[in-house]
Motif scaffolding. Structure first.
Motif, PDB file in Angstrom:
ATOM      1  N   GLY A 146      -2.693  60.021 110.202  1.00 12.26           N
ATOM      2  CA  GLY A 146      -2.562  58.811 109.144  1.00 12.26           C
ATOM      3  C   GLY A 146      -2.717  58.995 107.923  1.00 12.26           C
ATOM      4  N   GLY A 147      -2.253  60.152 107.358  1.00 11.62           N
ATOM      5  CA  GLY A 147      -2.418  60.426 105.906  1.00 11.62           C
ATOM      6  C   GLY A 147      -0.983  60.384 105.446  1.00 11.62           C
ATOM      7  N   SER A 148      -0.939  59.994 104.122  1.00  7.64           N
ATOM      8  CA  SER A 148       0.535  59.749 103.757  1.00  7.64           C
ATOM      9  C   SER A 148       0.360  59.270 102.123  1.00  7.64           C
ATOM     10  CB  SER A 148       1.100  58.534 104.366  1.00  7.64           C
ATOM     11  OG  SER A 148       0.804  57.245 103.547  1.00  7.64           O
ATOM     12  N   GLU A 149       1.433  60.022 101.385  1.00  7.05           N
ATOM     13  CA  GLU A 149       1.420  59.782  99.823  1.00  7.05           C
ATOM     14  C   GLU A 149       1.364  58.117  99.638  1.00  7.05           C
ATOM     15  OE1 GLU A 149       3.786  60.707  95.838  1.00  7.05           O
ATOM     16  OE2 GLU A 149       4.350  61.570  97.950  1.00  7.05           O
ATOM     17  N   LYS A 150       2.446  57.517 100.522  1.00  2.93           N
ATOM     18  CA  LYS A 150       2.498  56.152 100.246  1.00  2.93           C
ATOM     19  C   LYS A 150       1.170  55.239 100.188  1.00  2.93           C
ATOM     20  CE  LYS A 150       5.140  52.048 102.158  1.00  2.93           C
ATOM     21  NZ  LYS A 150       6.069  51.774 103.279  1.00  2.93           N
ATOM     22  N   LYS A 151       0.391  55.537 101.294  1.00  3.29           N
ATOM     23  CA  LYS A 151      -0.881  55.147 101.297  1.00  3.29           C
ATOM     24  C   LYS A 151      -1.684  55.419 100.100  1.00  3.29           C
ATOM     25  CE  LYS A 151      -1.158  54.757 106.422  1.00  3.29           C
ATOM     26  NZ  LYS A 151      -1.916  55.137 107.444  1.00  3.29           N
ATOM     27  N   ALA A 152      -1.831  56.517  99.801  1.00  3.24           N
ATOM     28  CA  ALA A 152      -2.529  56.912  98.553  1.00  3.24           C
ATOM     29  C   ALA A 152      -2.061  56.138  97.345  1.00  3.24           C
ATOM     30  CB  ALA A 152      -2.517  58.542  98.384  1.00  3.24           C
ATOM     31  N   GLN A 153      -0.603  56.056  97.201  1.00  8.28           N
ATOM     32  CA  GLN A 153      -0.125  55.180  95.815  1.00  8.28           C
ATOM     33  C   GLN A 153      -0.276  53.813  95.898  1.00  8.28           C
ATOM     34  OE1 GLN A 153       1.248  56.199  93.250  1.00  8.28           O
ATOM     35  NE2 GLN A 153       2.729  58.295  93.757  1.00  8.28           N
ATOM     36  N   LYS A 154      -0.835  53.379  97.238  1.00  8.06           N
ATOM     37  CA  LYS A 154      -1.005  51.813  97.308  1.00  8.06           C
ATOM     38  C   LYS A 154      -2.563  51.717  96.629  1.00  8.06           C
ATOM     39  CE  LYS A 154      -2.470  48.350 100.733  1.00  8.06           C
ATOM     40  NZ  LYS A 154      -4.072  48.227 100.279  1.00  8.06           N
ATOM     41  N   TYR A 155      -3.175  52.488  96.935  1.00  7.41           N
ATOM     42  CA  TYR A 155      -4.668  52.477  96.136  1.00  7.41           C
ATOM     43  C   TYR A 155      -4.590  53.057  94.563  1.00  7.41           C
ATOM     44  CZ  TYR A 155      -6.455  51.102 100.650  1.00  7.41           C
ATOM     45  OH  TYR A 155      -6.803  50.245 101.707  1.00  7.41           O
ATOM     46  N   ALA A 156      -3.743  53.815  94.335  1.00  9.60           N
ATOM     47  CA  ALA A 156      -3.827  54.349  93.076  1.00  9.60           C
ATOM     48  C   ALA A 156      -3.122  53.004  91.974  1.00  9.60           C
ATOM     49  CB  ALA A 156      -2.642  55.400  92.753  1.00  9.60           C
ATOM     50  N   LEU A 157      -2.292  52.067  92.627  1.00  8.20           N
ATOM     51  CA  LEU A 157      -1.827  50.851  92.179  1.00  8.20           C
ATOM     52  C   LEU A 157      -2.839  49.859  91.964  1.00  8.20           C
ATOM     53  CD1 LEU A 157       1.752  50.669  93.968  1.00  8.20           C
ATOM     54  CD2 LEU A 157       1.207  50.980  91.368  1.00  8.20           C
ATOM     55  N   GLU A 158      -3.778  49.796  92.992  1.00  7.51           N
ATOM     56  CA  GLU A 158      -4.948  48.969  93.087  1.00  7.51           C
ATOM     57  C   GLU A 158      -5.811  49.270  91.772  1.00  7.51           C
ATOM     58  OE1 GLU A 158      -6.959  47.952  96.510  1.00  7.51           O
ATOM     59  OE2 GLU A 158      -5.061  47.523  97.622  1.00  7.51           O
ATOM     60  N   LEU A 159      -6.132  50.706  91.571  1.00  2.73           N
ATOM     61  CA  LEU A 159      -6.900  51.280  90.556  1.00  2.73           C
ATOM     62  C   LEU A 159      -6.066  50.646  89.129  1.00  2.73           C
ATOM     63  CD1 LEU A 159      -7.751  54.814  91.781  1.00  2.73           C
ATOM     64  CD2 LEU A 159      -9.462  53.068  91.248  1.00  2.73           C
ATOM     65  N   MET A 160      -4.828  50.816  89.132  1.00  4.06           N
ATOM     66  CA  MET A 160      -4.141  50.710  87.706  1.00  4.06           C
ATOM     67  C   MET A 160      -4.557  49.161  87.546  1.00  4.06           C
ATOM     68  SD  MET A 160      -2.059  51.893  85.521  1.00  4.06           S
ATOM     69  CE  MET A 160      -1.131  53.125  86.318  1.00  4.06           C
ATOM     70  N   GLN A 161      -4.379  48.334  88.558  1.00  5.47           N
ATOM     71  CA  GLN A 161      -4.919  46.874  88.177  1.00  5.47           C
ATOM     72  C   GLN A 161      -6.510  46.630  87.710  1.00  5.47           C
ATOM     73  OE1 GLN A 161      -3.887  45.057  91.954  1.00  5.47           O
ATOM     74  NE2 GLN A 161      -1.567  45.157  91.537  1.00  5.47           N
ATOM     75  N   ILE A 162      -7.060  47.516  88.297  1.00 13.52           N
ATOM     76  CA  ILE A 162      -8.580  47.394  87.774  1.00 13.52           C
ATOM     77  C   ILE A 162      -8.826  48.201  86.492  1.00 13.52           C
ATOM     78  CG2 ILE A 162     -11.069  48.038  88.524  1.00 13.52           C
ATOM     79  CD1 ILE A 162      -9.870  47.882  91.217  1.00 13.52           C
ATOM     80  N   SER A 163      -8.350  49.178  86.170  1.00 12.62           N
ATOM     81  CA  SER A 163      -8.353  50.240  85.003  1.00 12.62           C
ATOM     82  C   SER A 163      -7.272  51.119  84.922  1.00 12.62           C
ATOM     83  CB  SER A 163      -9.797  51.054  85.458  1.00 12.62           C
ATOM     84  OG  SER A 163      -9.793  52.016  84.537  1.00 12.62           O
ATOM     85  N   ALA A 164      -6.757  50.801  83.872  1.00 18.72           N
ATOM     86  CA  ALA A 164      -5.330  51.885  83.512  1.00 18.72           C
ATOM     87  C   ALA A 164      -5.492  53.144  83.501  1.00 18.72           C
ATOM     88  CB  ALA A 164      -4.939  51.143  82.155  1.00 18.72           C
ATOM     89  N   VAL A 165      -6.738  53.483  82.977  1.00 17.12           N
ATOM     90  CA  VAL A 165      -7.217  54.784  82.785  1.00 17.12           C
ATOM     91  C   VAL A 165      -7.450  55.467  84.311  1.00 17.12           C
ATOM     92  CG1 VAL A 165      -9.071  56.576  82.226  1.00 17.12           C
ATOM     93  CG2 VAL A 165      -8.301  54.817  80.805  1.00 17.12           C
ATOM     94  N   SER A 170      -5.442  58.628  88.608  1.00 16.83           N
ATOM     95  CA  SER A 170      -4.931  58.646  90.180  1.00 16.83           C
ATOM     96  C   SER A 170      -3.729  59.108  90.647  1.00 16.83           C
ATOM     97  CB  SER A 170      -5.505  57.209  90.759  1.00 16.83           C
ATOM     98  OG  SER A 170      -4.594  56.428  90.336  1.00 16.83           O
ATOM     99  N   GLN A 171      -2.559  58.618  89.600  1.00 16.91           N
ATOM    100  CA  GLN A 171      -1.418  58.879  89.787  1.00 16.91           C
ATOM    101  C   GLN A 171      -1.078  60.466  89.447  1.00 16.91           C
ATOM    102  OE1 GLN A 171       0.908  55.793  87.728  1.00 16.91           O
ATOM    103  NE2 GLN A 171       0.763  54.439  89.323  1.00 16.91           N
ATOM    104  N   GLY A 172      -1.692  60.696  88.357  1.00 19.78           N
ATOM    105  CA  GLY A 172      -1.523  62.046  88.028  1.00 19.78           C
ATOM    106  C   GLY A 172      -1.944  62.972  89.100  1.00 19.78           C
ATOM    107  N   TYR A 173      -3.198  62.443  89.572  1.00 17.45           N
ATOM    108  CA  TYR A 173      -3.693  63.484  90.685  1.00 17.45           C
ATOM    109  C   TYR A 173      -2.851  63.610  91.868  1.00 17.45           C
ATOM    110  CZ  TYR A 173      -6.920  64.854  94.626  1.00 17.45           C
ATOM    111  OH  TYR A 173      -7.539  65.538  95.542  1.00 17.45           O
ATOM    112  N   ILE A 174      -2.049  62.379  92.353  1.00 15.60           N
ATOM    113  CA  ILE A 174      -1.335  62.388  93.423  1.00 15.60           C
ATOM    114  C   ILE A 174       0.035  63.315  93.145  1.00 15.60           C
ATOM    115  CG2 ILE A 174       0.497  61.018  94.828  1.00 15.60           C
ATOM    116  CD1 ILE A 174      -1.596  58.776  94.429  1.00 15.60           C
ATOM    117  N   HIS A 175       0.588  63.436  91.794  1.00 13.85           N
ATOM    118  CA  HIS A 175       1.633  64.185  91.215  1.00 13.85           C
ATOM    119  C   HIS A 175       1.083  65.619  91.377  1.00 13.85           C
ATOM    120  CE1 HIS A 175       4.489  60.903  90.539  1.00 13.85           C
ATOM    121  NE2 HIS A 175       3.718  60.461  89.521  1.00 13.85           N
ATOM    122  N   GLU A 176       0.066  65.868  90.978  1.00 16.95           N
ATOM    123  CA  GLU A 176      -0.557  67.204  90.847  1.00 16.95           C
ATOM    124  C   GLU A 176      -0.591  67.891  92.299  1.00 16.95           C
ATOM    125  OE1 GLU A 176      -4.082  69.767  88.829  1.00 16.95           O
ATOM    126  OE2 GLU A 176      -4.243  67.826  88.650  1.00 16.95           O
TER     127      GLU A 176
END
Length: 227
Positions: A146-165, A170-176
């Protein structure tokens, strides 16, 4: 006489509050071994003191005693299933237990871990920690489970809406994680520009030092941050 009766009635409550404050202070000073027996005494006298129970779970977590931590967090989760933080802490402790277990035991825990984190996000639209946990969760577990980058990105986008930092971190972490270091640099730089904090500095500095192998950029970043 009336005043005396009132005084006798209030005295145990005052002592109780004093004990809690003392234990809480010790906890914040990271003197967990001293705080633990006081919290245990409080819970023994008041089984519904959820804050004391939560502290006991946190103390067990600091000691990496995941079974004990789970005992306390599960009690909290059952007492107040709509508390996002209880769900998150239960999922986190179970996740750490899974990491230290054999593969077959860990597999049986994955659904419960995921469910706890997702429940926390649904209960609290601004719960940052549970969304970070899901980013980590979906990156770490294999795709077949059930792991996937797409699912991780979904919650990274939610984090962006809560806190830009947190969103950029989180996006940087996924890319790294996927060795896309140039894209990670862009995200970490944006996080640093907005947050200018120790955490954002360390993420970008570490990327320059260990992944991009660019000591000059690392040194320039450190000078800028020190100012």
């Amino acid at each position: 006489m009336r005043f005396l009766i009132l005084f006798v009635f209030l005295l145990p409550m005052q002592n109780f509050a004093s004990d809690f404050n003392r234990a809480e202070t010790l906890f914040k000073q990271e003197k967990y071994a001293l705080a633990k027996p006081i919290f245990e005494k409080i819970v023994k006298e008041d089984a519904q003191n959820y804050k004391a129970i939560e502290y006991l779970g946190d103390i067990a977590g600091h000691a990496k005693n995941w079974n004990e931590a789970l005992k306390y967090y599960e009690k909290l989760k059952k007492a107040d299933p709509k508390n996002a933080n209880y769900q998150y802490k239960f999922g986190g402790a179970l996740g750490m237990k899974a990491k230290e277990s054999n593969k077959f035991a860990a597999l049986r825990m994955l659904d419960e871990i995921e469910d706890a984190f997702i429940t926390a996000t649904k209960l609290d639209a601004k719960h940052v920690e549970s969304r970070w946990a899901l980013v980590e969760f979906y990156l770490q577990i294999p795709a077949i489970l059930g792991g996937s980058e797409k699912k991780a990105q979904k919650y990274a986008l939610e984090l962006m809406q809560i806190s830009a930092v947190d969103g950029y971190l989180s996006q940087g972490y996924i890319h790294e994680y996927f060795s896309r270091y140039q894209k990670a640099e862009i995200s970490y730089k944006k996080a640093f520009e907005i947050g200018n904090s120790k955490v954002t500095f360390q993420k970008l500095y570490s990327l320059y030092t260990h992944k991009l192998k660019q000591p000059q950029k690392a040194a320039a970043l450190k000078r800028a941050f020190d100012k």
